[in-house]
Design an enzyme around this catalytic site. Structure first.
Site, PDB file in Angstrom:
ATOM      1  N   GLU A 249     -13.689   1.259  16.221  1.00 25.21           N
ATOM      2  CA  GLU A 249     -13.295   0.098  17.022  1.00 25.21           C
ATOM      3  C   GLU A 249     -12.936   0.462  18.452  1.00 25.21           C
ATOM      4  OE1 GLU A 249     -10.123  -1.998  14.901  1.00 25.21           O
ATOM      5  OE2 GLU A 249     -11.188  -1.614  13.030  1.00 25.21           O
TER       6      GLU A 249
ATOM      7  N   GLU B 159      -8.158  -4.677   5.914  1.00 23.39           N
ATOM      8  CA  GLU B 159      -8.072  -4.430   4.476  1.00 23.39           C
ATOM      9  C   GLU B 159      -6.968  -5.273   3.835  1.00 23.39           C
ATOM     10  OE1 GLU B 159      -8.253  -0.321   5.919  1.00 23.39           O
ATOM     11  OE2 GLU B 159      -9.014   0.185   3.937  1.00 23.39           O
TER      12      GLU B 159
ATOM     13  N   ASP C 205      -7.025  14.064  16.396  1.00 24.14           N
ATOM     14  CA  ASP C 205      -7.079  12.751  17.032  1.00 24.14           C
ATOM     15  C   ASP C 205      -8.181  12.728  18.095  1.00 24.14           C
ATOM     16  OD1 ASP C 205      -6.474  10.532  18.910  1.00 24.14           O
ATOM     17  OD2 ASP C 205      -4.761  10.272  17.566  1.00 24.14           O
ATOM     18  N   PHE C 206      -9.061  11.735  17.965  1.00 23.01           N
ATOM     19  CA  PHE C 206     -10.230  11.693  18.846  1.00 23.01           C
ATOM     20  C   PHE C 206      -9.864  11.456  20.314  1.00 23.01           C
ATOM     21  CE2 PHE C 206     -14.279  11.789  16.356  1.00 23.01           C
ATOM     22  CZ  PHE C 206     -13.692  12.251  15.192  1.00 23.01           C
TER      23      PHE C 206
ATOM     24  N   LEU D 168     -14.980   4.554  10.663  1.00 22.13           N
ATOM     25  CA  LEU D 168     -14.672   5.829  11.309  1.00 22.13           C
ATOM     26  C   LEU D 168     -13.206   5.843  11.731  1.00 22.13           C
ATOM     27  CD1 LEU D 168     -17.879   6.032  13.598  1.00 22.13           C
ATOM     28  CD2 LEU D 168     -17.633   6.728  11.198  1.00 22.13           C
ATOM     29  N   GLY D 169     -12.380   6.534  10.955  1.00 27.22           N
ATOM     30  CA  GLY D 169     -10.942   6.636  11.259  1.00 27.22           C
ATOM     31  C   GLY D 169     -10.495   8.054  10.981  1.00 27.22           C
ATOM     32  N   ASN D 170      -9.241   8.223  10.584  1.00 26.17           N
ATOM     33  CA  ASN D 170      -8.794   9.556  10.181  1.00 26.17           C
ATOM     34  C   ASN D 170      -9.679  10.095   9.071  1.00 26.17           C
ATOM     35  OD1 ASN D 170      -6.678  10.462  11.752  1.00 26.17           O
ATOM     36  ND2 ASN D 170      -5.289   8.997  10.801  1.00 26.17           N
TER      37      ASN D 170
ATOM     38  N   ARG E 233      -2.804  -2.054  -3.338  1.00 27.19           N
ATOM     39  CA  ARG E 233      -3.979  -1.204  -3.144  1.00 27.19           C
ATOM     40  C   ARG E 233      -3.902  -0.046  -4.150  1.00 27.19           C
ATOM     41  NH1 ARG E 233      -4.742   3.491   1.168  1.00 27.19           N
ATOM     42  NH2 ARG E 233      -6.896   3.962   0.717  1.00 27.19           N
TER      43      ARG E 233
ATOM     44  N   ILE F  79     -11.592   4.896  15.171  1.00 25.32           N
ATOM     45  CA  ILE F  79     -12.593   5.458  16.090  1.00 25.32           C
ATOM     46  C   ILE F  79     -13.710   4.442  16.333  1.00 25.32           C
ATOM     47  CG2 ILE F  79     -14.288   7.321  16.370  1.00 25.32           C
ATOM     48  CD1 ILE F  79     -12.407   8.901  14.311  1.00 25.32           C
TER      49      ILE F  79
ATOM     50  N   HIS G 263     -12.811   3.648   0.714  1.00 25.06           N
ATOM     51  CA  HIS G 263     -12.765   2.665   1.811  1.00 25.06           C
ATOM     52  C   HIS G 263     -13.486   1.368   1.429  1.00 25.06           C
ATOM     53  CE1 HIS G 263     -12.577   6.192   4.906  1.00 25.06           C
ATOM     54  NE2 HIS G 263     -11.347   5.752   4.681  1.00 25.06           N
TER      55      HIS G 263
ATOM     56  N   ASN H 227       0.864  -1.183   0.000  1.00 25.01           N
ATOM     57  CA  ASN H 227       0.000   0.000   0.000  1.00 25.01           C
ATOM     58  C   ASN H 227       0.904   1.238   0.000  1.00 25.01           C
ATOM     59  OD1 ASN H 227      -1.788   2.052   0.535  1.00 25.01           O
ATOM     60  ND2 ASN H 227      -2.619   1.158   2.414  1.00 25.01           N
TER      61      ASN H 227
ATOM     62  N   ARG I 266     -10.746  16.930   7.396  1.00 24.21           N
ATOM     63  CA  ARG I 266     -11.550  17.245   6.195  1.00 24.21           C
ATOM     64  C   ARG I 266     -12.940  17.718   6.605  1.00 24.21           C
ATOM     65  NH1 ARG I 266     -10.598  11.452   3.483  1.00 24.21           N
ATOM     66  NH2 ARG I 266      -8.574  11.247   4.494  1.00 24.21           N
TER      67      ARG I 266
HETATM   68  P1  ADP Z   1      -6.548   5.741   9.115  1.00 27.65           P
HETATM   69  O1  ADP Z   1      -7.697   6.331   8.371  1.00 27.65           O
HETATM   70  O2  ADP Z   1      -5.320   6.597   9.109  1.00 27.65           O
HETATM   71  O3  ADP Z   1      -6.303   4.266   8.825  1.00 27.65           O
HETATM   72  P2  ADP Z   1      -7.422   4.773  11.701  1.00 27.65           P
HETATM   73  O4  ADP Z   1      -8.518   3.899  11.244  1.00 27.65           O
HETATM   74  O5  ADP Z   1      -6.195   4.144  12.257  1.00 27.65           O
HETATM   75  O6  ADP Z   1      -7.032   5.834  10.608  1.00 27.65           O
HETATM   76  O7  ADP Z   1      -8.024   5.755  12.798  1.00 27.65           O
HETATM   77  C1  ADP Z   1      -7.227   6.713  13.410  1.00 27.65           C
HETATM   78  C2  ADP Z   1      -8.052   7.490  14.406  1.00 27.65           C
HETATM   79  O8  ADP Z   1      -8.639   6.585  15.355  1.00 27.65           O
HETATM   80  C3  ADP Z   1      -7.196   8.420  15.223  1.00 27.65           C
HETATM   81  O9  ADP Z   1      -7.196   9.696  14.674  1.00 27.65           O
HETATM   82  C4  ADP Z   1      -7.888   8.445  16.557  1.00 27.65           C
HETATM   83  O10 ADP Z   1      -8.695   9.606  16.582  1.00 27.65           O
HETATM   84  C5  ADP Z   1      -8.810   7.263  16.581  1.00 27.65           C
HETATM   85  N1  ADP Z   1      -8.508   6.365  17.700  1.00 27.65           N
HETATM   86  C6  ADP Z   1      -7.617   5.367  17.755  1.00 27.65           C
HETATM   87  N2  ADP Z   1      -7.618   4.785  18.976  1.00 27.65           N
HETATM   88  C7  ADP Z   1      -8.537   5.452  19.715  1.00 27.65           C
HETATM   89  C8  ADP Z   1      -9.003   5.347  21.060  1.00 27.65           C
HETATM   90  N3  ADP Z   1      -8.519   4.429  21.886  1.00 27.65           N
HETATM   91  N4  ADP Z   1      -9.961   6.206  21.455  1.00 27.65           N
HETATM   92  C9  ADP Z   1     -10.425   7.146  20.617  1.00 27.65           C
HETATM   93  N5  ADP Z   1     -10.034   7.283  19.356  1.00 27.65           N
HETATM   94  C10 ADP Z   1      -9.102   6.468  18.906  1.00 27.65           C
END
Ligand code: ADP
Length: 399
Positions: free
Chosen positions: A334, A386, A283-284, A209-211, A91, A332, A180, A7, A241
């Site tokens: 997970e 993935e 970052d959440f 729900l991630g970055n 990818r 987020i 995604h 990737n 974004r």
């Molecule tokens: P990407 O899109 O880069 O693959 P990820 O799926 O790894 O992103 O998600 C990253 C985001 O997940 C981080 O910005 C963070 O906000 C959130 N995150 C990761 N672990 C936790 C946690 N324990 N509690 C809250 N948010 C989390």
């Protein structure tokens, strides 16, 4: 069969070596700062631990050479020779309307991917660099391309058309593509198994729900709508974004702030979302801490995010005439239990009955059901994978 999953980003290369028969990850790692000072390869194997190689990588071909050297290294490696790699899965972010499935890589299909660069100017060229690098070093190993957009090619016209002149679609390729896809497809497959229903009857809403975040409506196992659109900027507000907004804001911003197209793109892609609202972080975890400490803008960022995810769940339940399962995945989805609770509260009209105590105490990194046993709508947390999905598609196509 051993598959190397690659990737590539513009200055990064992530990889996993997967044994398809045992489903074991034999090694994985990340090359960072390719072509930039301070390049580094971090390589991990389950039994030999993690090792860092700090060496300047001038391009992706150099990076791939380092990865292969690490993979066959006596002390850090996972295989004794490169010949053990049976196939490579790559990818690719954008497959446009040309690719609705993964395909074996040929010169002809690479020309088509190059033509699609216009649609993903940041991503597709980087993905192509990775492919050319691997082809140069492993010319006889079969390779497969897996597209982020492919899963969403089943969307009907009413979901992918925008309210623009039809020529914008036919001549400029402007439509909803969605992203995604590999993740939405993977968790959909798992959710269908967990639902114990006839796959054709299932209505699932997958929340990645991630970055970057996207929500997908999956009916009978097929994507029928998704929140990301022509680019990954549309949908819910994300780390940096902006997500959905009145399109007139774009020209207003350009006028008021004196921004050109690159400037306004950077504003919406890099300075907006929960980072922009909070002024704290994308970052959440940081946002949760700041909100607890009383930071009102951090709290506003979190509730805006949750509210928008909830609105997509409601609209996709409407699109599918109901919903059988809601799935949470990615960083987020997970891990952020409080965010899941905020999103899921007040969905009882849909038949969602969540065990909120269990949601707060359930294990991380495992597939769990957080709805109560007789909830009409099941709510699953499913760690995405993935790479495993790419490895499986690759193995299937080269066999
Ligand atoms: P990407 O899109 O880069 O693959 P990820 O799926 O790894 O992103 O998600 C990253 C985001 O997940 C981080 O910005 C963070 O906000 C959130 N995150 C990761 N672990 C936790 C946690 N324990 N509690 C809250 N948010 C989390």
């Amino acid at each position: 069969m051993k598959v190397l999953v690659v990737n590539c980003g513009s200055s990064s290369l992530k990889y996993q070596l997967i044994d398809i028969d045992t489903k074991n990850v034999l090694a994985k790692g990340l090359c960072e700062r390719i072509g930039i000072d301070g390049s580094m390869l971090t390589h991990k194997t389950p039994d030999k631990g993690s090792v860092e190689y700090k060496e300047y990588m001038k391009d992706h071909t150099y990076a791939i050479r380092m990865v292969l050297a690490a993979l066959v290294d006596k002390d850090t490696g996972a295989i004794s020779s490169m010949d053990e790699i049976d196939a490579v899965g790559h990818r690719i972010v954008h497959g446009g309307e040309k690719f609705s499935q993964s395909v074996v890589i040929t010169d002809e299909m690479l020309r088509v991917v190059e033509e699609l660069t216009e649609l993903a100017p940041l991503h597709n060229p980087a993905n192509l660099m990775g492919i050319h690098a691997c082809k140069a070093i492993m010319p006889n190993v079969p390779m497969v391309a897996v597209f982020d957009t492919a899963f969403h090619q089943t969307m009907p016209e009413e979901a992918y058309l925008y309210g623009l002149p039809y020529e914008a679609y036919t001549e400029l390729m402007i439509r909803r593509y969605g992203f995604h896809g590999t993740s939405h497809k993977y968790v959909t497959g798992r959710a269908i198994e967990m639902l114990n229903m006839d796959a054709a009857d299932t209505r699932i809403i997958t929340c990645h729900l991630g970055n970057g975040s996207s929500i997908t409506a999956v009916k009978g196992g097929q994507s029928i709508d998704t929140s990301m659109g022509f680019t990954p900027l549309e949908g819910v507000p994300m780390g940096t974004r902006c997500g959905d907004m009145d399109p007139a804001i774009v020209t207003y911003l350009m006028d008021k702030l004196g921004l050109d197209t690159a400037g306004v793109n950077a504003y919406m892609n890099k300075k907006s979302g929960v980072l922009g609202i909070s002024g704290v972080s994308s970052d959440f975890r940081d946002l949760g801490d700041a909100a607890k400490a009383g930071n009102k803008r951090a709290a506003a960022a979190l509730s805006t995010f949750a509210y928008n995810v909830k609105k997509y769940i409601g609209s996709y339940a409407a699109a599918m005439n109901g919903v059988d399962a809601i799935v949470f995945t990615a960083g987020i989805g997970e891990n952020d239990r409080t965010m899941r609770e905020t999103i899921l509260k007040g969905l009882d009209y849909l038949g969602v009955d969540v065990d909120f105590d269990y949601n707060m105490s359930c294990p991380r990194g495992e597939e769990v059901v957080i709805s109560k046993p007789d909830s009409k709508v099941k709510v699953f947390v499913i760690p995405t994978d993935e790479e495993m999905m790419i490895a499986h598609d690759t193995a299937r196509l080269v066999k």
